[in-house]
Write a protein that holds these residues in place. Structure first.
Motif, PDB file in Angstrom:
ATOM      1  N   LEU A 293       0.992  -1.264   0.000  1.00  0.00           N
ATOM      2  CA  LEU A 293      -0.065  -0.083   0.019  1.00  0.00           C
ATOM      3  C   LEU A 293       0.953   1.241   0.235  1.00  0.00           C
ATOM      4  CD1 LEU A 293      -2.972   0.697  -0.182  1.00  0.00           C
ATOM      5  CD2 LEU A 293      -2.739   0.822   2.649  1.00  0.00           C
ATOM      6  N   ALA A 294       1.906   1.290   0.817  1.00  0.00           N
ATOM      7  CA  ALA A 294       2.727   2.421   0.892  1.00  0.00           C
ATOM      8  C   ALA A 294       3.602   2.796  -0.336  1.00  0.00           C
ATOM      9  CB  ALA A 294       3.806   2.054   2.110  1.00  0.00           C
ATOM     10  N   ALA A 295       3.586   1.549  -1.205  1.00  0.00           N
ATOM     11  CA  ALA A 295       4.475   1.781  -2.334  1.00  0.00           C
ATOM     12  C   ALA A 295       3.384   2.236  -3.540  1.00  0.00           C
ATOM     13  CB  ALA A 295       5.115   0.689  -2.837  1.00  0.00           C
ATOM     14  N   CYS A 296       2.211   2.249  -3.320  1.00  0.00           N
ATOM     15  CA  CYS A 296       1.180   2.765  -4.360  1.00  0.00           C
ATOM     16  C   CYS A 296       1.241   4.371  -4.561  1.00  0.00           C
ATOM     17  CB  CYS A 296      -0.130   2.261  -4.117  1.00  0.00           C
ATOM     18  SG  CYS A 296      -0.631   0.688  -4.070  1.00  0.00           S
ATOM     19  N   PRO A 297       1.295   4.704  -5.815  1.00  0.00           N
ATOM     20  CA  PRO A 297       1.278   6.126  -6.151  1.00  0.00           C
ATOM     21  C   PRO A 297       0.075   6.915  -5.289  1.00  0.00           C
ATOM     22  CG  PRO A 297       1.818   4.848  -8.048  1.00  0.00           C
ATOM     23  CD  PRO A 297       1.459   3.906  -6.921  1.00  0.00           C
ATOM     24  N   GLY A 298       0.362   7.938  -4.736  1.00  0.00           N
ATOM     25  CA  GLY A 298      -0.780   8.522  -4.130  1.00  0.00           C
ATOM     26  C   GLY A 298      -1.074   8.209  -2.596  1.00  0.00           C
ATOM     27  N   PHE A 299      -0.635   7.100  -2.184  1.00  0.00           N
ATOM     28  CA  PHE A 299      -1.052   6.624  -0.910  1.00  0.00           C
ATOM     29  C   PHE A 299      -0.453   7.798   0.235  1.00  0.00           C
ATOM     30  CE2 PHE A 299       0.293   4.912   3.073  1.00  0.00           C
ATOM     31  CZ  PHE A 299      -1.136   4.502   3.772  1.00  0.00           C
ATOM     32  N   LEU A 300      -1.481   8.104   1.153  1.00  0.00           N
ATOM     33  CA  LEU A 300      -0.808   9.389   2.147  1.00  0.00           C
ATOM     34  C   LEU A 300      -1.251   8.520   3.401  1.00  0.00           C
ATOM     35  CD1 LEU A 300      -2.506  12.425   0.467  1.00  0.00           C
ATOM     36  CD2 LEU A 300      -0.033  11.751   0.470  1.00  0.00           C
TER      37      LEU A 300
END
Length: 107
Positions: free
Chosen positions: A34-41
């Motif tokens: 999840l942390a590597a997904c673009p746009g995850f905050l």
């Protein structure tokens, strides 16, 4: 500048026999993906006293939330988490973020 922050709110129940700790551990195991997904905050996971889990994820843009959602079922690290969820109980919604507040790093 226009705000595109998007909240993804997923509510669900665990399958019978899945403990709170097991579900938490399985949910936590997708953190690196999840942390590597673009746009995850950010992400929070909560459990209320009626057994409803809420996974609340903040994304930089709604398109990034959709892209991650399109990929998660094929993500191997997500399989144990998904296998612990009662499929018919899942509800997913997206909404623009109006206020996003976090604690100060110095606090």
């Amino acid at each position: 500048m226009q705000n595109h922050l998007t909240a993804e709110i997923v509510t669900f129940r665990a399958l019978p026999g899945i403990s709170r700790e097991t579900l938490r551990d399985r949910a936590e195991s997708i953190g690196p993906w999840l942390a590597a997904c673009p746009g995850f905050l950010s992400r929070t996971l909560s459990l209320n006293d009626t057994g409803i889990w809420t996974d609340h994820i903040v994304w930089a843009h709604p398109a990034q939330a959709k892209a991650a959602g399109d990929k998660i079922l094929a993500e191997p690290s997500a399989a144990p988490f998904m296998a612990a969820i009662e499929g018919s109980s899942v509800a997913v919604s997206h909404a623009p973020v109006i206020i996003w507040q976090t604690a100060c790093a110095d606090a």
